[in-house]
Design an enzyme around this catalytic site. Sequence first.
Site, PDB file in Angstrom:
ATOM      1  N   GLU A   1      -0.467   4.808  -0.560  1.00 43.07           N
ATOM      2  CA  GLU A   1      -1.262   6.024  -0.792  1.00 43.07           C
ATOM      3  C   GLU A   1      -0.397   7.265  -0.618  1.00 43.07           C
ATOM      4  O   GLU A   1       0.443   7.334   0.278  1.00 43.07           O
ATOM      5  CB  GLU A   1      -2.443   6.071   0.178  1.00 43.07           C
ATOM      6  CG  GLU A   1      -3.637   5.321  -0.368  1.00 43.07           C
ATOM      7  CD  GLU A   1      -4.654   4.971   0.681  1.00 43.07           C
ATOM      8  OE1 GLU A   1      -4.252   4.469   1.748  1.00 43.07           O
ATOM      9  OE2 GLU A   1      -5.845   5.197   0.434  1.00 43.07           O
TER      10      GLU A   1
ATOM     11  N   THR B   1      -4.071   5.763 -21.752  1.00 47.27           N
ATOM     12  CA  THR B   1      -3.945   4.437 -21.157  1.00 47.27           C
ATOM     13  C   THR B   1      -2.564   3.946 -21.538  1.00 47.27           C
ATOM     14  O   THR B   1      -1.885   4.552 -22.374  1.00 47.27           O
ATOM     15  CB  THR B   1      -5.000   3.457 -21.719  1.00 47.27           C
ATOM     16  OG1 THR B   1      -4.978   3.531 -23.137  1.00 47.27           O
ATOM     17  CG2 THR B   1      -6.390   3.780 -21.214  1.00 47.27           C
TER      18      THR B   1
ATOM     19  N   ASP C   1      -6.615  13.301 -25.220  1.00 51.04           N
ATOM     20  CA  ASP C   1      -6.666  11.900 -24.792  1.00 51.04           C
ATOM     21  C   ASP C   1      -6.014  11.072 -25.893  1.00 51.04           C
ATOM     22  O   ASP C   1      -6.618  10.832 -26.942  1.00 51.04           O
ATOM     23  CB  ASP C   1      -8.130  11.493 -24.578  1.00 51.04           C
ATOM     24  CG  ASP C   1      -8.275  10.045 -24.140  1.00 51.04           C
ATOM     25  OD1 ASP C   1      -7.302   9.271 -24.311  1.00 51.04           O
ATOM     26  OD2 ASP C   1      -9.358   9.686 -23.651  1.00 51.04           O
TER      27      ASP C   1
ATOM     28  N   ARG D   1      -2.434  -2.698 -18.241  1.00 51.43           N
ATOM     29  CA  ARG D   1      -3.640  -1.865 -18.227  1.00 51.43           C
ATOM     30  C   ARG D   1      -3.482  -0.813 -17.136  1.00 51.43           C
ATOM     31  O   ARG D   1      -3.468  -1.139 -15.947  1.00 51.43           O
ATOM     32  CB  ARG D   1      -4.874  -2.727 -17.944  1.00 51.43           C
ATOM     33  CG  ARG D   1      -4.956  -3.961 -18.798  1.00 51.43           C
ATOM     34  CD  ARG D   1      -6.310  -4.606 -18.735  1.00 51.43           C
ATOM     35  NE  ARG D   1      -7.234  -3.896 -19.587  1.00 51.43           N
ATOM     36  CZ  ARG D   1      -7.308  -4.045 -20.910  1.00 51.43           C
ATOM     37  NH1 ARG D   1      -6.538  -4.901 -21.524  1.00 51.43           N
ATOM     38  NH2 ARG D   1      -8.162  -3.357 -21.624  1.00 51.43           N
TER      39      ARG D   1
ATOM     40  N   TYR E   1       0.860  -1.197   0.000  1.00 53.31           N
ATOM     41  CA  TYR E   1       0.000   0.000   0.000  1.00 53.31           C
ATOM     42  C   TYR E   1       0.884   1.231   0.000  1.00 53.31           C
ATOM     43  O   TYR E   1       1.824   1.320   0.781  1.00 53.31           O
ATOM     44  CB  TYR E   1      -0.901   0.036   1.248  1.00 53.31           C
ATOM     45  CG  TYR E   1      -2.345  -0.186   0.885  1.00 53.31           C
ATOM     46  CD1 TYR E   1      -2.987   0.686   0.004  1.00 53.31           C
ATOM     47  CD2 TYR E   1      -3.067  -1.255   1.400  1.00 53.31           C
ATOM     48  CE1 TYR E   1      -4.305   0.471  -0.364  1.00 53.31           C
ATOM     49  CE2 TYR E   1      -4.388  -1.468   1.038  1.00 53.31           C
ATOM     50  CZ  TYR E   1      -4.998  -0.596   0.154  1.00 53.31           C
ATOM     51  OH  TYR E   1      -6.292  -0.802  -0.214  1.00 53.31           O
TER      52      TYR E   1
ATOM     53  N   LYS F   1      -2.408   0.150 -24.961  1.00 53.43           N
ATOM     54  CA  LYS F   1      -2.800   0.054 -26.370  1.00 53.43           C
ATOM     55  C   LYS F   1      -1.523   0.060 -27.230  1.00 53.43           C
ATOM     56  O   LYS F   1      -0.743  -0.872 -27.117  1.00 53.43           O
ATOM     57  CB  LYS F   1      -3.788   1.171 -26.702  1.00 53.43           C
ATOM     58  CG  LYS F   1      -5.081   1.060 -25.857  1.00 53.43           C
ATOM     59  CD  LYS F   1      -6.124   2.067 -26.247  1.00 53.43           C
ATOM     60  CE  LYS F   1      -7.431   1.828 -25.515  1.00 53.43           C
ATOM     61  NZ  LYS F   1      -7.608   2.658 -24.318  1.00 53.43           N
TER      62      LYS F   1
HETATM   63  N1  DSN Z   1     -12.355   0.413 -24.684  1.00 55.15           N
HETATM   64  C1  DSN Z   1     -11.365   1.268 -25.275  1.00 55.15           C
HETATM   65  C2  DSN Z   1     -11.209   0.998 -26.738  1.00 55.15           C
HETATM   66  O1  DSN Z   1     -11.390  -0.141 -27.120  1.00 55.15           O
HETATM   67  O2  DSN Z   1     -10.911   1.899 -27.508  1.00 55.15           O
HETATM   68  C3  DSN Z   1     -11.667   2.650 -25.008  1.00 55.15           C
HETATM   69  O3  DSN Z   1     -11.919   2.818 -23.651  1.00 55.15           O
END
Ligand code: DSN
Length: 446
Positions: A54, A223, A197, A232, A52, A226
């Site tokens: 925080e 994120t 974003d 993730r 932990y 990707k």
């Molecule tokens: N679920 C993501 C995507 O597939 O683009 C976006 O949050």
Amino acid sequence: MAFSLKDYDVEIAEAMERELRRQQTGLEMIPSENFVSEAVLKAMGSILTNKYSEGYSHKRYYGGNEFIDQVEDIAIERAKKAFNVEHVNVQPYSGSPANLAVYMATCKPGDTIMGLNLTDGGHLTHGWKVSASAIFYRSVPYHAKPDGYVDFEELRKLALEHKPKLIWCGATAYPREIEFDKFAEIADEVGAYLAADIAHISGLIIGGAHKSPAEYAHIITTTTHKTLRGPRGGIIMVTRKGVEKDPELATKINKAVFPGLQGGPHDHTTAAIAIALGEALKPEFREYTAQIVKNSRALAESLKNNGIKLVTDGTDNHLLLIDLTPFGKGKGLFVQDALDLAGITVNKNTIPAEPSSPFYPSGIRLGTPALTTRGMKEAEMETIGSWIAEIIKNVTKYEMPDDKEQRRAAIDRFKTEIKDNKKVQRIRKKVGRLCKSFPLYKKMKL
Ligand code: DSN
């Protein structure tokens, strides 16, 4: 002997094994997915999950964080270098919480915000009606033009009329370059924060395959799983331009993430993010991202040559959006499920001016990041494009009725028939053979 999950919890191990086989033997073409390195996996499944922590590095609410601080500091330094930004927060659990933290940092409940409409390629958290971003804030969406490109004229008109506090750029299903300069011009004109974003394209940006928002936006979110090819997770960044607009912005972002929205950060994820950023800073990653785009363009050509229509007629990035309306409306589900049976994973998606609905949309979203990680190139894309086109033409005879009962019956009939479809079965075999030539996680044992 090495620990075996199979000897320990057979039910979960077998489900995981089936998923591993699915990934190994199929073509993963959901553009937001990828295959992480063994190093990223190792960090994810590590003892860092036990801690932990925080608070922030060197200012924690718990003892014993000396080494966690080292991990978080490294992740932050690598992100600063990769994206050329002033401030980095690597604690958001994923993209949606990261975006919610941006709202908390820049707006009060009820303030006006703008983002690309979901059915035109925008993300849920950019102000779609059922999301917290439209429940707690006043959302004024902008749209894509009929040709699929962002309608900057409409955006400017709406921004001047509604004076938003925050404008989002970036998308979740947009096959063209994000024109950060044009967004910045409008946001600056109305005095709004501009948040980029870049979840889908952050890997492309680090690798130089897409231009960077660093000099245009005040805030950048992403994120990490990707095109960046990490675990993730989520990152929020404040640019030099952001600090100049609001010297308190970095502090506001940090406070919004913790204690505003989250408790303890996921330290195992932070370590894996640091590893993924380290990988993305290597020269090979530049080649990887350039190949993603080359593959995407080759796939687009192949689909078009085989009579398939694409939104914007092509792509600049890692993804493509197939417009199925020449075959009728609402047919995305049939195509998605038939491709699934052929071992090609994609997702049904809305298209600009969607004539049906988000659950029964008229498009297919697909992309090349995961296949490029496997080592596939233009020649494979050409073949895969022809298989996809063949399957589309094979199933678009199925109609998607508007009436709920009739729709249920049509879907049931489709599901029964498609299982025995010879063309789908033939392509499934070819997909299996192709995947064997591009092995994935070859030595993995569960
Ligand atoms: N679920 C993501 C995507 O597939 O683009 C976006 O949050």
